[in-house]
Design a protein around this motif. Structure first.
Motif, PDB file in Angstrom:
ATOM      1  N   ASN A   1      -6.251  -0.533   5.583  1.00 56.80           N
ATOM      2  CA  ASN A   1      -5.427  -1.745   6.410  1.00 56.80           C
ATOM      3  C   ASN A   1      -5.750  -3.126   5.540  1.00 56.80           C
ATOM      4  O   ASN A   1      -6.339  -3.899   6.047  1.00 56.80           O
ATOM      5  N   CYS A   2      -5.024  -3.062   4.711  1.00 62.49           N
ATOM      6  CA  CYS A   2      -5.164  -4.213   3.824  1.00 62.49           C
ATOM      7  C   CYS A   2      -4.006  -5.121   3.684  1.00 62.49           C
ATOM      8  O   CYS A   2      -2.780  -4.465   3.890  1.00 62.49           O
ATOM      9  N   THR A   3      -3.895  -6.506   3.560  1.00 61.19           N
ATOM     10  CA  THR A   3      -2.811  -7.316   3.540  1.00 61.19           C
ATOM     11  C   THR A   3      -2.101  -6.943   2.330  1.00 61.19           C
ATOM     12  O   THR A   3      -2.672  -6.702   1.021  1.00 61.19           O
ATOM     13  N   ILE A   4      -0.807  -6.849   2.248  1.00 64.32           N
ATOM     14  CA  ILE A   4       0.026  -6.457   1.109  1.00 64.32           C
ATOM     15  C   ILE A   4       0.840  -7.733   1.044  1.00 64.32           C
ATOM     16  O   ILE A   4       1.895  -8.080   1.843  1.00 64.32           O
ATOM     17  N   THR A   5       0.752  -8.197  -0.072  1.00 60.19           N
ATOM     18  CA  THR A   5       1.529  -9.554  -0.637  1.00 60.19           C
ATOM     19  C   THR A   5       2.774  -9.041  -1.385  1.00 60.19           C
ATOM     20  O   THR A   5       2.946  -7.862  -1.595  1.00 60.19           O
ATOM     21  N   LYS A   6       3.616 -10.006  -1.610  1.00 57.08           N
ATOM     22  CA  LYS A   6       4.894  -9.547  -2.337  1.00 57.08           C
ATOM     23  C   LYS A   6       4.928  -8.929  -3.508  1.00 57.08           C
ATOM     24  O   LYS A   6       5.546  -7.825  -3.697  1.00 57.08           O
ATOM     25  N   ASN A   7       4.104  -9.177  -4.356  1.00 58.17           N
ATOM     26  CA  ASN A   7       4.047  -8.709  -5.567  1.00 58.17           C
ATOM     27  C   ASN A   7       2.735  -7.718  -5.755  1.00 58.17           C
ATOM     28  O   ASN A   7       2.168  -7.373  -6.861  1.00 58.17           O
ATOM     29  N   SER A   8       2.218  -7.290  -4.529  1.00 58.30           N
ATOM     30  CA  SER A   8       1.175  -6.210  -4.586  1.00 58.30           C
ATOM     31  C   SER A   8       1.463  -5.033  -4.972  1.00 58.30           C
ATOM     32  O   SER A   8       2.598  -4.232  -4.710  1.00 58.30           O
ATOM     33  N   PRO A   9       0.547  -4.399  -5.783  1.00 57.41           N
ATOM     34  CA  PRO A   9       0.979  -2.808  -6.184  1.00 57.41           C
ATOM     35  C   PRO A   9       0.473  -1.830  -5.058  1.00 57.41           C
ATOM     36  O   PRO A   9       0.797  -0.731  -5.169  1.00 57.41           O
ATOM     37  N   ARG A  10       0.142  -2.297  -3.640  1.00 54.09           N
ATOM     38  CA  ARG A  10      -0.317  -1.457  -2.726  1.00 54.09           C
ATOM     39  C   ARG A  10       0.939  -0.865  -2.172  1.00 54.09           C
ATOM     40  O   ARG A  10       1.084   0.143  -1.527  1.00 54.09           O
ATOM     41  N   LYS A  11       2.294  -1.331  -2.578  1.00 56.30           N
ATOM     42  CA  LYS A  11       3.416  -0.681  -2.008  1.00 56.30           C
ATOM     43  C   LYS A  11       3.658   0.523  -2.828  1.00 56.30           C
ATOM     44  O   LYS A  11       4.570   1.439  -2.609  1.00 56.30           O
TER      45      LYS A  11
END
Length: 480
Positions: A416-426
């Motif tokens: 449950n981490c914050t996903i920024t615009k350019n985050s690889p978490r997507k």
């Protein structure tokens, strides 16, 4: 008188004859004097070269048929640890023995399992040898003598080129073992293996000893001599702790030093082996040890299932397994590390290649003491907070197509981490495309890391990567 009269009539002819005879005699003495003065030395050297050339055909490739395995076990552990041997043993291609101290109950054959295993050999009696190490067990002598007993069983096999030894929980990657040994002249005296990953283990035992759990190889001519003198060596080292220490001591007395091969892994640490496996050196993976002390290497799997998963993908490309390739996504300043057949890591920032090659300390030390956290390789911190850690995608499946090998890696845990615009978490999935790695002898001796490219993808949730050989002057770094 007549004799002198004849000579007196032909003095010039007589002088020429004498000159020829003296010259021939001098030449004969010149060429024969090494054999007259030191007959044994040169004769033995010549005999050695001749027999060496006849016995070892270095032009023929090494196969598993040229390797004999000696596996140390005991009657208590074999019933469980034979599952490890099943992973790598090929009964129709390999030969050797599993050495036990006594016969198994109700068993006169190698095994009743559906998967054939190596034959069982019963070790000889060791009661005549002294053992004085208070912290160890006399069984170390029996395990050490697996070397001499294995050699004795195979002296009449002319096609034997190498003897390889390991424990019952040592798992070998057979093709990489053969490939590694193929670099060396099996007619020479070679003792090949690796020491421990733990500094304190090497400090206590030896930095120049092949640790037995990692496995080690001895060339046939050296093994033959070692077996001949080994019992006399055992008598001189009753104070040593283990079997590998006795083997190392005797080889040292023979004047032989260890040839280090980093593909042999003792695995002297506990818990999560991720850091070491994800930053494997650019040498073929030969062995892994202590898997009972290591967490399952793939999440959501049992220890044995995770090893089967690794062997499955290794069968597609043995020489590439765990080989680390690093590439950079300039659009988002991501660093991508592919440890083929195991994991892909995506860092949200620029990690320079020397730092990407450092082993992350994901594991616990083998010994809890002042020097327990010192290791024999470059390390870096393993981030405890999963939201600050790089994204890790574990191998999910592998397939072979007309364009090469495709491996797919997926996330096995979601934080449950914050996903920024350019985050690889997507990213949910990473696909890696490669061709089977076939290294020749020159590439094995002087290896070079491969390069990779971030390929165009049809989905923002999928990353595709291509692995290839680097160009001649190509540098691996984050381009502006």
């Amino acid at each position: 008188m007549q004799f002198f009269q004849v000579n007196s009539k032909t003095p010039s002819c007589h002088g020429i004859k004498n000159l020829i005879l003296i010259s021939c005699f001098a030449c004969t003495i010149y060429f024969l004097h090494p054999f007259i003065l030191v007959p044994n030395s040169n004769f033995l050297d010549y005999s050695f070269v001749s027999s060496h050339d006849q016995q070892f055909d270095l032009s023929s490739p090494i196969t598993l048929q040229n390797v004999v395995f000696g596996i140390a076990s005991n009657s208590k552990s074999w019933s469980k640890r034979k599952e490890y041997v099943k992973l790598w043993w090929k009964p129709n291609e390999m030969r050797g023995c599993v050495f036990l101290e006594k016969n198994l109950p109700n068993s006169t054959t190698t095994t009743n399992d559906s998967i054939p295993l190596p034959p069982i050999c019963i070790s000889e009696d060791i009661s005549r040898f002294p053992y004085t190490n208070k912290g160890g067990s006399p069984s170390a002598i029996r395990v050490a003598r697996v070397v001499s007993e294995t050699v004795a069983l195979n002296l009449n096999h002319s096609d034997v080129k190498w003897f390889v030894f390991g424990d019952d929980d040592t798992i070998f990657f057979q093709e990489n073992l053969v490939k590694t040994l193929s670099k060396y002249d099996n007619g020479l005296w070679y003792y090949i293996g690796s020491n421990s990953e733990s500094f304190i283990q090497n400090k206590f035992f030896s930095f120049d000893m092949a640790f037995g759990g990692a496995g080690f190889a001895i060339s046939y001519p050296l093994a033959k001599i070692l077996a001949r003198v080994f019992d006399s060596c055992i008598e001189r080292y009753p104070h040593l702790y283990g079997s590998d220490g006795r083997i190392h001591a005797c080889l040292t007395e023979l004047g032989v030093t260890l040839t280090h091969e980093p593909g042999f892994h003792q695995m002297d640490f506990l818990g999560n082996a991720f850091g070491l496996l994800a930053a494997h050196p650019i040498k073929p993976l030969v062995s892994l040890h202590h898997m009972e002390k290591i967490d399952p290497i793939f999440p959501n799997m049992t220890r044995m299932k995770s090893l089967e998963h690794l062997y499955h993908v290794a069968n597609f490309d043995p020489q590439r397994i765990l080989q680390q390739t690093v590439c950079y996504d300039r659009r988002f300043s991501w660093t991508v590390s592919v440890s083929w057949g195991y994991v892909v890591q995506v860092f949200e920032h620029n990690v320079q290649l020397p730092d990407a090659q450092r082993v992350q300390e994901s594991y616990l030390p083998w010994k809890k003491n002042a020097h327990g956290t010192l290791y024999e390789f470059n390390t870096r911190k393993f981030e405890a907070d999963p939201c600050k850690r790089q994204l890790v995608y574990f191998l999910d499946e592998v397939s072979l197509g007309v364009d090469g090998i495709k491996t797919i890696y997926k996330k096995k845990a979601y934080e449950n981490c914050t996903i920024t615009k350019n985050s690889p978490r997507k990213l949910d999935e990473i696909r890696v495309f490669s061709h089977k790695l076939e290294l020749d002898k020159k590439q094995l001796v002087a290896p070079r890391r491969h390069c990779c490219d971030i390929l165009p993808s049809t989905s923002d949730k999928v990353m595709e990567i291509g692995i290839r050989e680097c160009k001649e002057d190509e540098l691996i770094y984050m381009h502006n």
